[in-house]
Design a protein around this motif. Structure first.
Motif, short mmCIF file in Angstrom:
data_model
loop_
_atom_site.label_atom_id
_atom_site.label_comp_id
_atom_site.label_asym_id
_atom_site.label_seq_id
_atom_site.Cartn_x
_atom_site.Cartn_y
_atom_site.Cartn_z
N ARG A 52 41.53 -35.48 2.84
CA ARG A 52 40.72 -36.32 1.96
C ARG A 52 40.73 -37.75 2.49
N LEU A 53 39.53 -38.23 2.84
CA LEU A 53 39.38 -39.59 3.35
C LEU A 53 38.49 -40.38 2.40
N ALA A 54 38.92 -41.57 2.02
CA ALA A 54 38.05 -42.44 1.24
C ALA A 54 36.83 -42.78 2.10
N PRO A 55 35.69 -43.04 1.49
CA PRO A 55 34.48 -43.27 2.27
C PRO A 55 34.49 -44.55 3.09
N ASN A 56 35.41 -45.46 2.82
CA ASN A 56 35.46 -46.72 3.56
C ASN A 56 36.69 -46.85 4.45
N ILE A 65 43.60 -39.61 17.23
CA ILE A 65 44.16 -39.60 15.88
C ILE A 65 44.12 -38.16 15.36
N ALA A 66 45.28 -37.67 14.90
CA ALA A 66 45.38 -36.31 14.36
C ALA A 66 45.95 -36.38 12.95
N LEU A 67 45.22 -35.81 12.00
CA LEU A 67 45.66 -35.78 10.61
C LEU A 67 45.90 -34.33 10.21
N GLY A 68 47.11 -34.04 9.73
CA GLY A 68 47.48 -32.68 9.36
C GLY A 68 46.82 -32.23 8.07
N ASP A 69 47.10 -31.00 7.68
CA ASP A 69 46.54 -30.40 6.47
C ASP A 69 46.86 -31.24 5.23
N GLU A 70 45.87 -31.38 4.36
CA GLU A 70 46.01 -32.02 3.05
C GLU A 70 46.43 -33.48 3.10
N VAL A 71 46.21 -34.17 4.22
CA VAL A 71 46.49 -35.60 4.29
C VAL A 71 45.46 -36.33 3.43
N GLN A 72 45.91 -37.38 2.75
CA GLN A 72 45.02 -38.21 1.93
C GLN A 72 45.10 -39.64 2.43
N VAL A 73 43.94 -40.22 2.74
CA VAL A 73 43.89 -41.60 3.23
C VAL A 73 43.09 -42.41 2.23
N GLY A 74 43.74 -43.42 1.62
CA GLY A 74 43.14 -44.20 0.55
C GLY A 74 42.09 -45.20 1.00
N ALA A 75 41.49 -45.84 0.03
CA ALA A 75 40.39 -46.78 0.24
C ALA A 75 40.80 -47.92 1.16
N ALA A 92 51.30 -33.03 7.71
CA ALA A 92 50.67 -32.44 6.53
C ALA A 92 51.15 -33.09 5.24
N ARG A 93 50.25 -33.19 4.29
CA ARG A 93 50.52 -33.65 2.92
C ARG A 93 51.00 -35.09 2.83
N THR A 94 50.77 -35.88 3.85
CA THR A 94 51.12 -37.30 3.79
C THR A 94 50.00 -38.03 3.05
N THR A 95 50.39 -39.03 2.25
CA THR A 95 49.42 -39.80 1.47
C THR A 95 49.54 -41.28 1.80
N PHE A 96 48.38 -41.91 2.06
CA PHE A 96 48.30 -43.35 2.29
C PHE A 96 47.66 -43.99 1.06
N GLY A 97 48.31 -45.00 0.49
CA GLY A 97 47.70 -45.76 -0.58
C GLY A 97 46.57 -46.64 -0.02
N ILE A 127 53.98 -39.85 12.15
CA ILE A 127 54.32 -39.85 10.73
C ILE A 127 54.54 -38.41 10.33
N GLY A 128 55.74 -38.11 9.86
CA GLY A 128 56.09 -36.73 9.52
C GLY A 128 55.35 -36.23 8.30
N PRO A 129 55.55 -34.96 7.97
CA PRO A 129 54.90 -34.38 6.79
C PRO A 129 55.50 -34.92 5.49
N ASP A 130 54.70 -34.85 4.44
CA ASP A 130 55.15 -35.19 3.08
C ASP A 130 55.61 -36.63 2.91
N CYS A 131 55.03 -37.55 3.66
CA CYS A 131 55.38 -38.97 3.51
C CYS A 131 54.42 -39.63 2.53
N TRP A 132 54.87 -40.71 1.94
CA TRP A 132 54.04 -41.51 1.06
C TRP A 132 54.08 -42.94 1.58
N ILE A 133 52.92 -43.46 1.95
CA ILE A 133 52.81 -44.81 2.48
C ILE A 133 52.16 -45.66 1.39
N GLY A 134 52.91 -46.62 0.85
CA GLY A 134 52.44 -47.42 -0.27
C GLY A 134 51.31 -48.37 0.09
#
Length: 179
Positions: A52-56, A65-75, A92-97, A127-134
């Motif tokens: 999931r990538l924010a539109p901006n 650049i390689a993004l694993g499964d279910e990565v979320q990249v915020g606005a 996988a499953r890493t989330t960027f605020g 960046i390993g799996p299941d990380c949360w970047i604030g």
């Protein structure tokens, strides 16, 4: 008469602002910028499933650049791989605020030479799996974030963070391990 003249001047300024050539060309500049940092680069990324990538979100050198499964990249996040060799790999499953900045390239720092004229120093980011970047965090070239780590909002990560650690600050340091 002076009041009428001021009104005419204000209306004339308003009309000139609507028909300023720079204003008329600006939408094309915005489309060009959006195309080369969002659309074109996104096609070059290596994406896992359900990313999931924010539109901006902005990318540079998406082919590295390689993004694993279910990565979320915020606005308004920015991921910059190096110009020639630097890579960014996100597990996988890493989330960027929102508003995070990740760069795999730094300018050289030799004295007596303009910074932008120096060769860039490119080092991979992992960046390993299941990380949360604030929110508003910065991750600099050469950093490895271990599995399941958390980076606090507004942190600047300049050194590796071990798996399961919670790191925050400028520069970021490990505060404790996750329970």
């Amino acid at each position: 008469m002076p009041r009428q003249r001021r009104l005419i001047d204000r209306v004339a300024r308003l009309l000139r602002s609507f028909f300023d050539p720079a204003l008329l060309l600006h939408p094309f500049r915005m489309l060009h910028y959006y195309g080369y940092t969002h659309v074109t680069e996104r096609r070059k990324l290596s994406l896992g499933r359900d990313v999931r990538l924010a539109p901006n979100v902005s990318f540079a050198h998406g082919e590295r650049i390689a993004l694993g499964d279910e990565v979320q990249v915020g606005a308004r996040c920015t991921l910059w791989a190096g110009r020639s060799t630097g890579r960014i790999e996100v597990g996988a499953r890493t989330t960027f605020g929102p508003d995070c900045f990740v760069t795999a390239a730094d300018y050289g720092l030799k004295a007596g030479t303009r910074i932008t004229d120096q060769e860039m120093v490119e080092t991979d980011i992992v960046i390993g799996p299941d990380c949360w970047i604030g929110t508003k965090s910065v991750i600099t070239a050469g950093v490895t974030l271990g599995e399941g780590c958390v980076v606090g909002a507004g942190s600047v990560v300049t050194k590796d963070v071990p798996p399961g650690a919670i790191a925050a600050g400028v520069p970021a340091r490990v505060l404790r391990m996750r329970d």
